[in-house]
Design an enzyme around this catalytic site. Sequence first.
Site, short mmCIF file in Angstrom:
data_model
loop_
_atom_site.label_atom_id
_atom_site.label_comp_id
_atom_site.label_asym_id
_atom_site.label_seq_id
_atom_site.Cartn_x
_atom_site.Cartn_y
_atom_site.Cartn_z
N ASP A 1 -0.09 5.15 0.95
CA ASP A 1 -0.32 6.09 2.04
C ASP A 1 -0.46 5.36 3.38
O ASP A 1 -1.33 4.51 3.54
CB ASP A 1 -1.57 6.91 1.77
CG ASP A 1 -1.46 7.70 0.47
OD1 ASP A 1 -0.41 8.35 0.29
OD2 ASP A 1 -2.38 7.65 -0.36
N ASP B 1 0.86 -1.16 0.00
CA ASP B 1 0.00 0.00 0.00
C ASP B 1 0.92 1.23 0.00
O ASP B 1 2.10 1.11 0.36
CB ASP B 1 -0.88 -0.04 1.25
CG ASP B 1 -1.69 1.22 1.43
OD1 ASP B 1 -2.40 1.62 0.49
OD2 ASP B 1 -1.60 1.82 2.52
#
Length: 215
Positions: free
Chosen positions: A13, A11
């Site tokens: 953020d 991922d």
Amino acid sequence: MKIRAQALLFDNDGTLVSSLDSVDRCWARWAQEYGITEEFGRVELHGRPAAEIVADLLPAGLVPEALARIEALEVEDVPRGGARLLPGTRDLLDALPAERWAVVTSATRRLAEARLDAVGILPKTMVTADEITRGKPDPEPYLRAARELGVDPARCVVFEDAPAGLAAGRAAGMTTVALTTTHTAEELRADLVVRDLSALSVLVSADGVEISVRG
């Protein structure tokens, strides 16, 4: 504990970079512009595609315009400190061959590239919100990344900071590593939970990647 894999899927953020302040700042302004500050205060932002959030808050006819507006606000905010590297990101990614990892994000490609470019990260493979039909917690984003890398999903490890992303990784049949950068350990269900990427080391060989927790 050691985890062996063929590919690592990150991922963005809250995992590689922190953009929480920017997200809060931009979405608060966006909600004010659309006159929905009260409704917005009850919405979970982190780890969800903007399209899903906007659709929950506004009539369908306003969604395209509102989506373009929040994307513009967040992209414009990047040079103002809208993205910073989280601990361990640089060292871990520098240790990996480009074909062994990918970024899988709920952001649009324009926004993801702006944030990653700001911190000097250039993934060879990236799956973004505008390239899929179903976002996290659906497994589609992670399954697509595995397919693009040419790796069996069962040989992939997902690195996430949000429950929705971890659920997507599990649904894809992948090993999951949770980072407590935005949620507490009690909120995160994963095969391994660590504070951030600085807690991990990787050893790359012809057979794949071995992930270890630093002593």
